[in-house]
Design a protein around this motif. Structure first.
Motif, PDB file in Angstrom:
ATOM      1  N   THR A   7     -35.837  20.674 -13.738  1.00  0.00           N
ATOM      2  CA  THR A   7     -36.956  20.432 -12.835  1.00  0.00           C
ATOM      3  C   THR A   7     -38.245  20.869 -13.507  1.00  0.00           C
ATOM      4  O   THR A   7     -38.328  21.960 -14.087  1.00  0.00           O
ATOM      5  CB  THR A   7     -36.790  21.180 -11.495  1.00  0.00           C
ATOM      6  OG1 THR A   7     -38.006  21.057 -10.740  1.00  0.00           O
ATOM      7  CG2 THR A   7     -36.464  22.646 -11.667  1.00  0.00           C
ATOM      8  N   ASP A  22     -35.452  22.994  -5.826  1.00  0.00           N
ATOM      9  CA  ASP A  22     -34.790  22.153  -6.825  1.00  0.00           C
ATOM     10  C   ASP A  22     -33.595  22.874  -7.436  1.00  0.00           C
ATOM     11  O   ASP A  22     -32.498  22.306  -7.554  1.00  0.00           O
ATOM     12  CB  ASP A  22     -35.769  21.779  -7.936  1.00  0.00           C
ATOM     13  CG  ASP A  22     -36.874  20.856  -7.461  1.00  0.00           C
ATOM     14  OD1 ASP A  22     -36.737  20.267  -6.373  1.00  0.00           O
ATOM     15  OD2 ASP A  22     -37.879  20.730  -8.180  1.00  0.00           O
ATOM     16  N   LYS A  75     -36.027  15.971 -12.898  1.00  0.00           N
ATOM     17  CA  LYS A  75     -36.813  15.752 -11.684  1.00  0.00           C
ATOM     18  C   LYS A  75     -38.210  16.331 -11.934  1.00  0.00           C
ATOM     19  O   LYS A  75     -38.359  17.458 -12.402  1.00  0.00           O
ATOM     20  CB  LYS A  75     -36.167  16.445 -10.477  1.00  0.00           C
ATOM     21  CG  LYS A  75     -36.983  16.310  -9.167  1.00  0.00           C
ATOM     22  CD  LYS A  75     -37.847  17.554  -8.950  1.00  0.00           C
ATOM     23  CE  LYS A  75     -38.827  17.389  -7.805  1.00  0.00           C
ATOM     24  NZ  LYS A  75     -38.328  17.814  -6.524  1.00  0.00           N
ATOM     25  N   ILE A 102     -36.640  11.328 -12.355  1.00  0.00           N
ATOM     26  CA  ILE A 102     -37.098  11.091 -10.988  1.00  0.00           C
ATOM     27  C   ILE A 102     -38.466  11.738 -10.819  1.00  0.00           C
ATOM     28  O   ILE A 102     -38.643  12.918 -11.132  1.00  0.00           O
ATOM     29  CB  ILE A 102     -36.117  11.701  -9.959  1.00  0.00           C
ATOM     30  CG1 ILE A 102     -34.682  11.282 -10.266  1.00  0.00           C
ATOM     31  CG2 ILE A 102     -36.527  11.306  -8.543  1.00  0.00           C
ATOM     32  CD1 ILE A 102     -34.451   9.801 -10.311  1.00  0.00           C
ATOM     33  N   ASP A 104     -41.212  12.846  -8.110  1.00  0.00           N
ATOM     34  CA  ASP A 104     -41.659  13.107  -6.744  1.00  0.00           C
ATOM     35  C   ASP A 104     -43.152  13.407  -6.845  1.00  0.00           C
ATOM     36  O   ASP A 104     -43.536  14.512  -7.240  1.00  0.00           O
ATOM     37  CB  ASP A 104     -40.893  14.300  -6.164  1.00  0.00           C
ATOM     38  CG  ASP A 104     -41.185  14.520  -4.690  1.00  0.00           C
ATOM     39  OD1 ASP A 104     -41.679  13.576  -4.050  1.00  0.00           O
ATOM     40  OD2 ASP A 104     -40.914  15.618  -4.190  1.00  0.00           O
ATOM     41  N   THR A 135     -40.431   8.811  -5.666  1.00  0.00           N
ATOM     42  CA  THR A 135     -40.006   9.148  -4.301  1.00  0.00           C
ATOM     43  C   THR A 135     -41.168   9.680  -3.458  1.00  0.00           C
ATOM     44  O   THR A 135     -41.140  10.826  -2.997  1.00  0.00           O
ATOM     45  CB  THR A 135     -38.872  10.193  -4.325  1.00  0.00           C
ATOM     46  OG1 THR A 135     -39.376  11.422  -4.885  1.00  0.00           O
ATOM     47  CG2 THR A 135     -37.685   9.722  -5.150  1.00  0.00           C
ATOM     48  N   LYS A 174     -40.190   7.633   1.538  1.00  0.00           N
ATOM     49  CA  LYS A 174     -39.614   8.494   2.565  1.00  0.00           C
ATOM     50  C   LYS A 174     -40.395   8.348   3.870  1.00  0.00           C
ATOM     51  O   LYS A 174     -41.473   8.905   4.013  1.00  0.00           O
ATOM     52  CB  LYS A 174     -39.619   9.945   2.083  1.00  0.00           C
ATOM     53  CG  LYS A 174     -38.824  10.171   0.801  1.00  0.00           C
ATOM     54  CD  LYS A 174     -39.002  11.561   0.247  1.00  0.00           C
ATOM     55  CE  LYS A 174     -40.381  11.770  -0.327  1.00  0.00           C
ATOM     56  NZ  LYS A 174     -40.505  13.021  -1.115  1.00  0.00           N
ATOM     57  N   CYS A 212     -38.616  17.771  -1.814  1.00  0.00           N
ATOM     58  CA  CYS A 212     -38.142  18.304  -3.094  1.00  0.00           C
ATOM     59  C   CYS A 212     -36.623  18.235  -3.170  1.00  0.00           C
ATOM     60  O   CYS A 212     -36.040  17.842  -4.192  1.00  0.00           O
ATOM     61  CB  CYS A 212     -38.602  19.748  -3.265  1.00  0.00           C
ATOM     62  SG  CYS A 212     -40.387  19.976  -3.276  1.00  0.00           S
ATOM     63  N   SER A 215     -35.383  14.484  -3.801  1.00  0.00           N
ATOM     64  CA  SER A 215     -35.519  13.971  -5.166  1.00  0.00           C
ATOM     65  C   SER A 215     -34.633  14.734  -6.151  1.00  0.00           C
ATOM     66  O   SER A 215     -34.072  14.145  -7.082  1.00  0.00           O
ATOM     67  CB  SER A 215     -36.982  14.018  -5.617  1.00  0.00           C
ATOM     68  OG  SER A 215     -37.536  15.292  -5.439  1.00  0.00           O
ATOM     69  N   CYS A 219     -31.569  13.190  -8.475  1.00  0.00           N
ATOM     70  CA  CYS A 219     -31.470  13.495  -9.902  1.00  0.00           C
ATOM     71  C   CYS A 219     -30.061  13.935 -10.274  1.00  0.00           C
ATOM     72  O   CYS A 219     -29.481  13.461 -11.255  1.00  0.00           O
ATOM     73  CB  CYS A 219     -32.486  14.575 -10.268  1.00  0.00           C
ATOM     74  SG  CYS A 219     -32.396  15.158 -11.974  1.00  0.00           S
ATOM     75  N   ILE A 232     -28.942   7.746  -3.542  1.00  0.00           N
ATOM     76  CA  ILE A 232     -29.940   7.911  -2.485  1.00  0.00           C
ATOM     77  C   ILE A 232     -29.268   8.183  -1.149  1.00  0.00           C
ATOM     78  O   ILE A 232     -29.692   9.064  -0.388  1.00  0.00           O
ATOM     79  CB  ILE A 232     -30.848   6.671  -2.407  1.00  0.00           C
ATOM     80  CG1 ILE A 232     -31.634   6.510  -3.714  1.00  0.00           C
ATOM     81  CG2 ILE A 232     -31.818   6.787  -1.224  1.00  0.00           C
ATOM     82  CD1 ILE A 232     -32.400   5.195  -3.819  1.00  0.00           C
ATOM     83  N   SER A 235     -27.949  11.716  -1.085  1.00  0.00           N
ATOM     84  CA  SER A 235     -29.052  12.677  -1.053  1.00  0.00           C
ATOM     85  C   SER A 235     -29.686  12.740   0.322  1.00  0.00           C
ATOM     86  O   SER A 235     -30.086  13.826   0.783  1.00  0.00           O
ATOM     87  CB  SER A 235     -30.102  12.300  -2.106  1.00  0.00           C
ATOM     88  OG  SER A 235     -29.528  12.315  -3.397  1.00  0.00           O
TER      89      SER A 235
END
Length: 265
Positions: A7, A22, A75, A102, A104, A135, A174, A212, A215, A219, A232, A235
């Protein structure tokens, strides 16, 4: 073999978002988490303040990671300054295609910092062209595509397709509980394929860090070889559980995937 996920983002002193969430997500989903710290969020005179770290220190952290580890997923969260975004752009250019990345696109600027925000947004759009998935939440999407308020499914589709076309990158927007009254909804598009994700709405107040968490979980699932749409979906369920089992703090609280018997006051 253990998967290693990184992250790149800010430290949330309250523990609800940023690299704290994360790393908890990485751990809960069985990957070994690493971090590159870009900034620190603190309270100053009852205000929320972001303290960016020197760009040279971010460069050293990234260099250390690249010299020491073979990554399986990355991420990217709050980068806090244009200089830091440039360093992460360089990192992504060096490593593009080697592992899923990814983004965010966390935006944390005051209304008095409009020019800084516009310059930062332009750099984030450049970075978005080098990642595998973006995201944003509704407010971030409005800023990224200069949109009016996003209040309908049609708005979600239009803005997501616009961002995906601009960046040539897949997007999952989102929407959460803000578009429909009976479910939390997100929208995915890669410019060709599209998909809606619906789930139950949590009425818990422990929502800090949900974006957070989402995403970071994507990842992990991608690093573990799960296809994107399934990543997705998994998650989204994970975030719902993290809200339901979160840690209450004062009148709100943080996402967390552990059950608790008390709140902090």
């Amino acid at each position: 073999m253990t998967k290693i996920t990184l992250t790149i983002g800010g430290s949330d002193t309250w523990g609800g978002g940023g690299i704290q969430t994360d790393l908890k997500t990485f751990e809960n989903l069985q990957t070994f988490g690493l971090s590159v710290l870009t900034c620190i969020a603190v309270a100053e005179n009852d205000d929320f303040v972001i303290r960016p770290l020197p760009a040279s220190l971010i460069h050293e952290q990234l260099q250390t990671i690249e010299q020491s580890f073979q990554l399986d997923g990355v991420k990217i969260g709050l980068l806090a300054s244009i200089e830091i975004v440039d360093l992460v752009i360089d990192f992504c250019q060096r490593n593009r295609g080697q592992f899923p990345i990814i983004l965010d696109p966390v935006l944390a600027f005051k209304e008095t910092e409009q020019q800084l925000q516009q310059d930062y947004l332009q750099k984030i759009r450049e970075l978005a062209q080098l990642v595998d998935l973006i995201t944003p939440n509704l407010k971030e999407m409005q800023r990224l595509v200069a949109s009016a308020d996003i209040v309908s499914l049609a708005d979600m589709e239009t803005t997501s397709q616009q961002l995906s076309e601009q960046t040539k990158t897949a997007v999952v927007l989102k929407g959460g509980p803000h578009i429909l009254t009976d479910s939390a909804i997100d929208y995915y598009t890669d410019g060709i394929n599209s998909h809606y994700f619906k789930g139950p709405i949590s009425y818990q107040s422990t929502i800090h860090g949900a974006g957070c968490c989402f995403s970071a979980a994507i990842c992990v699932h991608l690093a573990q070889g799960t296809p994107l749409i399934e990543s997705i979906e998994k998650s989204k369920r994970f975030v719902y559980e993290a809200i339901e089992n979160g840690l209450p703090i004062h009148d709100a609280g943080n996402v967390w995937h552990g059950k608790i018997e008390r709140s902090l006051t």
